[in-house]
Design a protein around this motif. Sequence first.
Motif, PDB file in Angstrom:
ATOM      1  N   ILE A 122       5.064  -2.049   0.281  1.00  0.00           N
ATOM      2  CA  ILE A 122       3.709  -1.968   0.827  1.00  0.00           C
ATOM      3  C   ILE A 122       3.325  -0.509   1.024  1.00  0.00           C
ATOM      4  CG2 ILE A 122       3.686  -4.216   1.974  1.00  0.00           C
ATOM      5  CD1 ILE A 122       4.561  -2.871   4.540  1.00  0.00           C
ATOM      6  N   ASP A 123       2.045  -0.235   0.891  1.00  0.00           N
ATOM      7  CA  ASP A 123       1.509   1.086   1.202  1.00  0.00           C
ATOM      8  C   ASP A 123       0.056   0.917   1.627  1.00  0.00           C
ATOM      9  OD1 ASP A 123      -0.001   0.821  -1.161  1.00  0.00           O
ATOM     10  OD2 ASP A 123       1.385   2.039  -2.332  1.00  0.00           O
ATOM     11  N   VAL A 161       8.360 -10.102   9.442  1.00  0.00           N
ATOM     12  CA  VAL A 161       7.295  -9.218   9.932  1.00  0.00           C
ATOM     13  C   VAL A 161       6.669  -9.812  11.189  1.00  0.00           C
ATOM     14  CG1 VAL A 161       4.959  -8.393   9.435  1.00  0.00           C
ATOM     15  CG2 VAL A 161       6.765  -8.075   7.755  1.00  0.00           C
ATOM     16  N   LEU A 162       6.400 -11.114  11.161  1.00  0.00           N
ATOM     17  CA  LEU A 162       5.824 -11.783  12.323  1.00  0.00           C
ATOM     18  C   LEU A 162       6.728 -11.659  13.540  1.00  0.00           C
ATOM     19  CD1 LEU A 162       3.840 -13.697  13.791  1.00  0.00           C
ATOM     20  CD2 LEU A 162       5.108 -15.612  12.762  1.00  0.00           C
ATOM     21  N   LYS A 163       7.997 -11.933  13.363  1.00  0.00           N
ATOM     22  CA  LYS A 163       8.922 -11.916  14.494  1.00  0.00           C
ATOM     23  C   LYS A 163       9.125 -10.495  15.025  1.00  0.00           C
ATOM     24  CE  LYS A 163      11.242 -16.181  13.209  1.00  0.00           C
ATOM     25  NZ  LYS A 163      10.693 -16.903  14.378  1.00  0.00           N
ATOM     26  N   LEU A 164       9.102  -9.513  14.150  1.00  0.00           N
ATOM     27  CA  LEU A 164       9.209  -8.126  14.592  1.00  0.00           C
ATOM     28  C   LEU A 164       7.987  -7.736  15.423  1.00  0.00           C
ATOM     29  CD1 LEU A 164      11.002  -5.603  14.363  1.00  0.00           C
ATOM     30  CD2 LEU A 164       9.677  -4.963  12.335  1.00  0.00           C
ATOM     31  N   LYS A 165       6.825  -8.195  14.995  1.00  0.00           N
ATOM     32  CA  LYS A 165       5.588  -7.903  15.727  1.00  0.00           C
ATOM     33  C   LYS A 165       5.586  -8.604  17.087  1.00  0.00           C
ATOM     34  CE  LYS A 165       1.394  -6.111  15.905  1.00  0.00           C
ATOM     35  NZ  LYS A 165       1.149  -4.647  15.888  1.00  0.00           N
ATOM     36  N   LEU A 166       6.021  -9.857  17.120  1.00  0.00           N
ATOM     37  CA  LEU A 166       6.085 -10.585  18.390  1.00  0.00           C
ATOM     38  C   LEU A 166       7.042  -9.899  19.358  1.00  0.00           C
ATOM     39  CD1 LEU A 166       6.212 -14.257  17.039  1.00  0.00           C
ATOM     40  CD2 LEU A 166       4.354 -13.254  18.380  1.00  0.00           C
ATOM     41  N   ARG A 215     -10.961 -12.166   9.393  1.00  0.00           N
ATOM     42  CA  ARG A 215     -10.595 -10.822   9.861  1.00  0.00           C
ATOM     43  C   ARG A 215      -9.089 -10.794  10.141  1.00  0.00           C
ATOM     44  NH1 ARG A 215      -9.838 -11.646  15.233  1.00  0.00           N
ATOM     45  NH2 ARG A 215     -11.029 -13.372  16.161  1.00  0.00           N
ATOM     46  N   PRO A 216      -8.452  -9.609  10.042  1.00  0.00           N
ATOM     47  CA  PRO A 216      -7.017  -9.526  10.293  1.00  0.00           C
ATOM     48  C   PRO A 216      -6.694  -9.348  11.777  1.00  0.00           C
ATOM     49  CG  PRO A 216      -7.816  -7.409   9.560  1.00  0.00           C
ATOM     50  CD  PRO A 216      -8.999  -8.352   9.521  1.00  0.00           C
ATOM     51  N   VAL A 217      -5.611  -9.975  12.214  1.00  0.00           N
ATOM     52  CA  VAL A 217      -5.086  -9.728  13.560  1.00  0.00           C
ATOM     53  C   VAL A 217      -4.181  -8.494  13.505  1.00  0.00           C
ATOM     54  CG1 VAL A 217      -3.697 -10.680  15.458  1.00  0.00           C
ATOM     55  CG2 VAL A 217      -5.178 -12.182  14.106  1.00  0.00           C
ATOM     56  N   PHE A 218      -3.348  -8.415  12.481  1.00  0.00           N
ATOM     57  CA  PHE A 218      -2.546  -7.220  12.213  1.00  0.00           C
ATOM     58  C   PHE A 218      -2.093  -7.269  10.762  1.00  0.00           C
ATOM     59  CE2 PHE A 218       0.744 -10.279  13.273  1.00  0.00           C
ATOM     60  CZ  PHE A 218       1.834  -9.924  12.483  1.00  0.00           C
ATOM     61  N   THR A 219      -1.552  -6.150  10.256  1.00  0.00           N
ATOM     62  CA  THR A 219      -1.084  -6.072   8.873  1.00  0.00           C
ATOM     63  C   THR A 219       0.356  -5.563   8.842  1.00  0.00           C
ATOM     64  OG1 THR A 219      -1.744  -3.772   8.463  1.00  0.00           O
ATOM     65  CG2 THR A 219      -3.441  -5.479   8.172  1.00  0.00           C
ATOM     66  N   ASP A 220       1.052  -5.867   7.758  1.00  0.00           N
ATOM     67  CA  ASP A 220       2.426  -5.374   7.632  1.00  0.00           C
ATOM     68  C   ASP A 220       2.452  -3.856   7.431  1.00  0.00           C
ATOM     69  OD1 ASP A 220       1.483  -5.388   5.000  1.00  0.00           O
ATOM     70  OD2 ASP A 220       2.894  -6.915   4.296  1.00  0.00           O
ATOM     71  N   TYR A 221       1.418  -3.306   6.786  1.00  0.00           N
ATOM     72  CA  TYR A 221       1.353  -1.853   6.614  1.00  0.00           C
ATOM     73  C   TYR A 221       1.167  -1.159   7.957  1.00  0.00           C
ATOM     74  CZ  TYR A 221      -0.314   2.769   5.272  1.00  0.00           C
ATOM     75  OH  TYR A 221      -0.473   4.134   5.164  1.00  0.00           O
ATOM     76  N   GLY A 222       0.349  -1.749   8.822  1.00  0.00           N
ATOM     77  CA  GLY A 222       0.161  -1.182  10.157  1.00  0.00           C
ATOM     78  C   GLY A 222       1.451  -1.199  10.958  1.00  0.00           C
ATOM     79  N   LEU A 223       2.318  -2.158  10.665  1.00  0.00           N
ATOM     80  CA  LEU A 223       3.586  -2.283  11.378  1.00  0.00           C
ATOM     81  C   LEU A 223       4.660  -1.358  10.812  1.00  0.00           C
ATOM     82  CD1 LEU A 223       5.270  -3.902  13.508  1.00  0.00           C
ATOM     83  CD2 LEU A 223       5.826  -5.499  11.655  1.00  0.00           C
ATOM     84  N   LEU A 224       4.728  -1.245   9.489  1.00  0.00           N
ATOM     85  CA  LEU A 224       5.843  -0.561   8.848  1.00  0.00           C
ATOM     86  C   LEU A 224       5.480   0.730   8.127  1.00  0.00           C
ATOM     87  CD1 LEU A 224       7.505  -3.722   7.276  1.00  0.00           C
ATOM     88  CD2 LEU A 224       8.369  -2.443   9.239  1.00  0.00           C
ATOM     89  N   GLY A 225       4.209   0.909   7.781  1.00  0.00           N
ATOM     90  CA  GLY A 225       3.833   2.049   6.964  1.00  0.00           C
ATOM     91  C   GLY A 225       4.266   1.836   5.523  1.00  0.00           C
TER      92      GLY A 225
END
Length: 345
Positions: A122-123, A161-166, A215-225
Motif C-alpha cells: 500500500i502507498d 488491519v482491523l484488529k490492529l486499529k481496534l 465515506r471511509p472510517v479509516f484506511t490501511d494507508y493511514g494506519l501503516l503508511g
Amino acid sequence: MSPLPVISRRRFAGSLAALGAAAGLGATAACGGPARAASGGQSKVIRYQGSVGTVLPLELASSLGYLGDVRLDWIGNSISGPQDIQATVTGDTDIGGAFNGAIIRLIAAGAPITSLYGYYGIDSTIWSGFYVREKSEIRSVRDLPGKTIGANTIGGQTEDVLKLKLKQAGLDEDAAQLVVVPPVSAESSLRSGQLDVAVLGGPLRDLALSRGGIRPVFTDYGLLGTFTCGCDVMRDKFIRDNPDTVRTVVAGTAKAVAWSQTQPRARVVEQFARIIKARRRQEDDSQLKFWHGYGIAERGAVIAEREFTVWLDRLVDTGIVGRHQLSVSQLYTNRFNPYASRGAT
C-alpha cells in the motif's frame, strides 16, 4: 437476500493445523508429474495460480524475458491469498502469495515455507478503506464494536488491519464481527444494509466512490503508511532442491518489480494489456485503467523486517503464536534477491 456467513476462527485455525501436518506429503507429491524436471535436475517449470484481470509480478517478469529458461505453468486462478499459499503448502503449486500475517499463521501451524520477495503493498495511491454509508452513525473506530464488517477471507490483511486499529483505540480485538463477502459484492452489501462496514480497495473502491454516498472510517494507508503487505512463498524443500531455479525466479521478479517502479505508468499498463490479451483467459482488462502500481515499498521487492514484525508481534500478544515459537528469520529471506543490501538475510 440471504444473510452473509460469519467467519469461523476455530474452523480456519483447524484447517491451518491440518495443512501444516500434511505439508511434508504435499511437498513430496509435488516432485512428480510430466511437467517436472528430469531425475537429478532442477525443475524449470513453476506452477502458480493467477488472478483475474490482473498481472502478477511473476507474470510480468516472464513477459519481459527476465526468467531465462524457467517456464510458468498457470493452473488456474486463486480466490484469496490464504488459499493461494495453502495450495503451495500442499504441493498443488510451486509458488503462492498472501498477506504476511497469513504467512505467519501458516508457518506457525507447521508449514515448511519461506517468503522470498514482496508482491503487493500500500502507498498513497494504492490502499483500502473501511467504508460506511454517508448517513451511518459510525464516525470512528470506537463506533465499530458490535458492527458487521465485510472481509473476503479470514486470516487476511483486512482482519489484521482491523484488529490492529481496534487495539490502538483500546478496544477488544474481537469487538467487531467479520463476515465473508466477495470483494465484488461488498459495495452492494453495504448499500443494501447487509453490512455496516465494507472494505473497498483498488478499482472497486474507485467505482464505489464515483457513485457517491459512502465515506471511509479509516484506511490501511493511514494506519501503516507505505508498506509491503504480502509476499510470494515457496516450500523449503523446493528451494533446497532447486536453488538455481529459485534464484532465477526471485532475481527476475525483483527486476520486473523494479522495472514497474521506474517506468512511466502508461508503459507498464500497456505491457499488462499485452500480457492479458496473450494469455487468452477471456478476461476483462478494464480495471487496468485504475492501476497505479504494486504498492511494494522497497526497490526490487526486497523484504523489510518490519513488514513481518508488526504482524508477528500482534499474533504473539494475542496468543495465536507462542512467544518463543517463531523468530522473524524463520519467515523470510532476501538471499536470492540481488536488490537486497549486502549482509541481508
